[in-house]
Scaffold this active site. Structure first.
Site, mmCIF file in Angstrom:
data_model
loop_
_atom_site.group_PDB
_atom_site.id
_atom_site.type_symbol
_atom_site.label_atom_id
_atom_site.label_comp_id
_atom_site.label_asym_id
_atom_site.label_seq_id
_atom_site.Cartn_x
_atom_site.Cartn_y
_atom_site.Cartn_z
ATOM 1 N N CYS A 135 0.966 72.548 -88.720
ATOM 2 C CA CYS A 135 0.558 72.676 -87.529
ATOM 3 C C CYS A 135 -0.351 74.018 -87.435
ATOM 4 O O CYS A 135 -0.131 75.165 -88.106
ATOM 5 C CB CYS A 135 1.914 73.138 -86.517
ATOM 6 S SG CYS A 135 1.382 73.316 -85.111
ATOM 7 N N CYS A 149 3.931 79.829 -83.962
ATOM 8 C CA CYS A 149 5.038 80.096 -83.458
ATOM 9 C C CYS A 149 5.822 80.765 -84.793
ATOM 10 O O CYS A 149 6.250 80.257 -85.672
ATOM 11 C CB CYS A 149 5.833 78.893 -83.161
ATOM 12 S SG CYS A 149 4.966 77.870 -81.923
ATOM 13 N N CYS A 203 8.889 79.052 -86.728
ATOM 14 C CA CYS A 203 8.685 77.663 -87.318
ATOM 15 C C CYS A 203 8.147 77.482 -88.556
ATOM 16 O O CYS A 203 6.964 77.928 -88.777
ATOM 17 C CB CYS A 203 7.776 76.947 -86.343
ATOM 18 S SG CYS A 203 7.350 75.302 -86.575
ATOM 19 N N CYS A 210 14.313 60.909 -80.250
ATOM 20 C CA CYS A 210 13.245 61.745 -79.884
ATOM 21 C C CYS A 210 12.276 61.801 -81.100
ATOM 22 O O CYS A 210 12.572 61.743 -82.100
ATOM 23 C CB CYS A 210 13.842 63.063 -79.789
ATOM 24 S SG CYS A 210 15.106 63.442 -78.506
ATOM 25 N N CYS A 253 12.106 59.844 -76.159
ATOM 26 C CA CYS A 253 11.707 61.212 -75.989
ATOM 27 C C CYS A 253 10.776 61.605 -76.936
ATOM 28 O O CYS A 253 10.637 61.092 -78.052
ATOM 29 C CB CYS A 253 12.839 62.175 -75.990
ATOM 30 S SG CYS A 253 12.470 63.925 -75.623
ATOM 31 N N CYS A 285 12.350 67.716 -70.431
ATOM 32 C CA CYS A 285 13.362 68.372 -71.368
ATOM 33 C C CYS A 285 12.672 69.947 -71.846
ATOM 34 O O CYS A 285 11.887 69.548 -72.252
ATOM 35 C CB CYS A 285 13.454 67.267 -72.712
ATOM 36 S SG CYS A 285 14.584 68.092 -74.127
ATOM 37 N N ARG A 290 21.910 70.858 -73.839
ATOM 38 C CA ARG A 290 21.950 70.411 -75.383
ATOM 39 C C ARG A 290 22.120 71.364 -76.377
ATOM 40 O O ARG A 290 21.582 72.483 -76.426
ATOM 41 C CB ARG A 290 20.689 69.521 -76.014
ATOM 42 C CG ARG A 290 20.584 69.231 -77.207
ATOM 43 C CD ARG A 290 19.644 68.190 -77.715
ATOM 44 N NE ARG A 290 19.724 67.035 -76.873
ATOM 45 C CZ ARG A 290 18.506 66.270 -76.431
ATOM 46 N NH1 ARG A 290 17.512 66.972 -76.775
ATOM 47 N NH2 ARG A 290 18.666 65.215 -75.620
#
Ligand code: SF4
Length: 339
Positions: A70, A74, A77, A114, A145, A205, A277
Site C-alpha cells: 500500500c 498509516c 499498518c 468483509c 462489506c 462502517c 465491533r
C-alpha cells in the site's frame, strides 16, 4: 432482568443527551470516561438492552483480498509498502478464491463477509473485479462489506448497484492527532469518501483505533466525532492497536485494558443503535476483558483465524467463549440500524 427497572436505577450522568439532538462535546464524552468503572458499564449495559438483544453478537469474517504494497503511510499498518514488515505485496485475489472463502465463513456461522484491499483507492479495473466478488458473495445469502480505501466519484454508486451492504472507512483517531499517525492523506479526505458512501445509500462502517499513544481526551474526541456524524455509523469498529515490528507505532506503551473497555462503553452510550465491533487486538485480550467488552455493549466481532494480516482468536475458541458466556450469533436482520 427487567429493562425498565434497570434503566431507572442507572446513573443519571449524560441522561440529558440520550433523547436529544444536541451534539456530543468532547468534554461530555470525557465525563463518561471519568465515571467509576461500574457506573459506566452499568449505564452502557442499560442502553445496550434498550436497543439490542444483550446476548446476541454479530459475526463477521474479514478477508484480505489484496494484501500489502500500500502506498499510504498509516503508522500502525504492516501493509504499507514503506515499512519493513514480513507482509508481502500480493495480487488481487480471483473471484473464485473469494467465493470459496466466503462459503467457508458462512459454514462456520458468519453472516457478514468483509473484503479488505490495501489500496489508497481502487482503480476502475480492480473495482470491477470487486463488484463481481460482491455479487457472488451476496448470492451466498451473506451481507457484504468492503474496505477499499478512498473512493472516486461514482464508485460508491457502482458498489451499491452491485448489492454491497456496508462500506468500511475508519476515521482512525481524533482530528488533532490524525497527522501524527498518517501523513499521506488528511482526515477530511476520509470524510469526503464517507459522504459519498452515505449519498450512495450504503450503510457506513466507521470507527477508529486506540492504544496508539493518544491521550484520553483524544479517545473522547474520536468517540465524539463518530457520535456527531449525522446519522452516526451503523457499524462502529473499535480497534486496539496490534503492534507489528517494522511499523512506526511498534513499541508504543500499551493501553490499559480497562481503558479499552471504557472506550467500548462510551461508544455504546453515545451511539445506542450502532453495532459496536470489538475488532483488531482481540487476540491479545484475555477472555475476561472480552467478556467485559460484551457487557459494555460490544455486539459484533470478527470471526475467523486471520484479521487482514494479523491473528484473531480461532473459531473454536470463540465458540467455547460464547458457550461459557451464554452468547449466541445475531441474526443479520437485527444488525446495524441507527434510524
Ligand atoms: S491502513 Fe489501509 S490505507 Fe493505511 S497503509 Fe494500511 S492498507 Fe494502506
Amino acid at each position: 432482568m427487567d429493562v425498565t427497572s434497570l434503566n431507572e436505577r442507572a446513573p443519571a450522568c449524560a441522561d440529558k443527551y440520550r433523547n436529544s439532538t444536541s451534539k456530543w462535546t468532547v468534554a461530555a464524552v470525557e465525563e463518561l470516561y471519568a465515571l467509576p468503572f461500574n457506573d459506566l458499564i452499568y449505564r452502557a449495559q442499560a442502553i445496550h438492552r434498550d436497543h439490542f438483544d444483550a446476548n446476541a453478537v454479530q459475526l463477521s469474517t474479514l478477508l484480505s483480498i489484496k494484501t500489502g504494497g500500500c502506498p499510504e503511510d498509516c503508522g500502525y499498518c504492516p501493509q504499507a509498502a514503506r515499512y519493513h514488515t514480513d507482509v508481502d505485496n500480493e495480487a488481487l485475489m480471483s473471484v473464485g478464491e473469494v467465493v470459496a472463502a466466503a462459503r467457508c465463513a458462512r459454514e462456520k456461522g458468519a453472516t457478514r463477509f468483509c473484503m479488505g484491499a490495501a489500496w489508497r483507492g481502487p482503480k476502475q479495473r480492480d473495482l470491477e473485479r470487486v463488484i463481481d466478488m460482491v455479487k457472488a458473495v451476496r448470492g451466498l445469502g451473506m451481507e457484504t462489506c468492503a474496505t477499499l480505501g478512498m473512493l472516486k466519484p461514482g464508485q460508491a454508486q457502482q458498489l451499491k448497484a452491485a448489492g454491497l451492504d456496508y462500506y468500511n472507512h475508519n476515521i482512525d483517531t481524533a482530528p488533532e492527532f490524525y497527522g501524527e499517525i498518517i501523513r499521506t492523506r488528511t482526515q477530511d479526505d476520509r470524510l469526503g469518501t464517507l459522504d459519498q458512501v452515505r449519498e450512495a445509500g450504503l450503510h457506513v462502517c466507521c470507527g477508529g483505533i486506540v492504544g496508539m499513544g493518544e491521550s484520553r481526551r483524544t479517545r473522547a474526541g474520536l468517540i465524539a466525532q463518530l457520535a456527531n456524524m449525522d446519522p452516526y455509523p451503523e457499524s462502529v469498529p473499535i480497534n486496539n492497536l496490534v503492534q507489528v515490528e517494522g511499523t512506526p507505532l511498534h513499541g508504543t506503551e500499551p493501553l490499559d485494558p480497562f481503558e479499552f473497555v471504557r472506550t467500548i462503553a462510551c461508544a455504546r452510550i453515545t451511539m445506542p443503535r450502532a453495532v459496536v465491533r470489538l475488532s483488531a487486538g482481540r487476540q491479545d485480550m484475555s477472555e475476561g476483558i472480552q467478556a467485559l467488552c460484551f457487557l459494555a455493549g460490544a455486539n459484533s466481532i470478527f470471526y475467523g483465524e486471520k484479521l487482514l494480516t494479523t491473528g484473531n482468536p480461532e473459531v473454536e475458541k470463540d465458540a467455547a467463549l460464547f458457550a461459557r458466556l451464554g452468547l449466541r450469533p445475531m441474526e443479520s436482520e437485527n444488525a446495524g440500524s441507527n434510524r
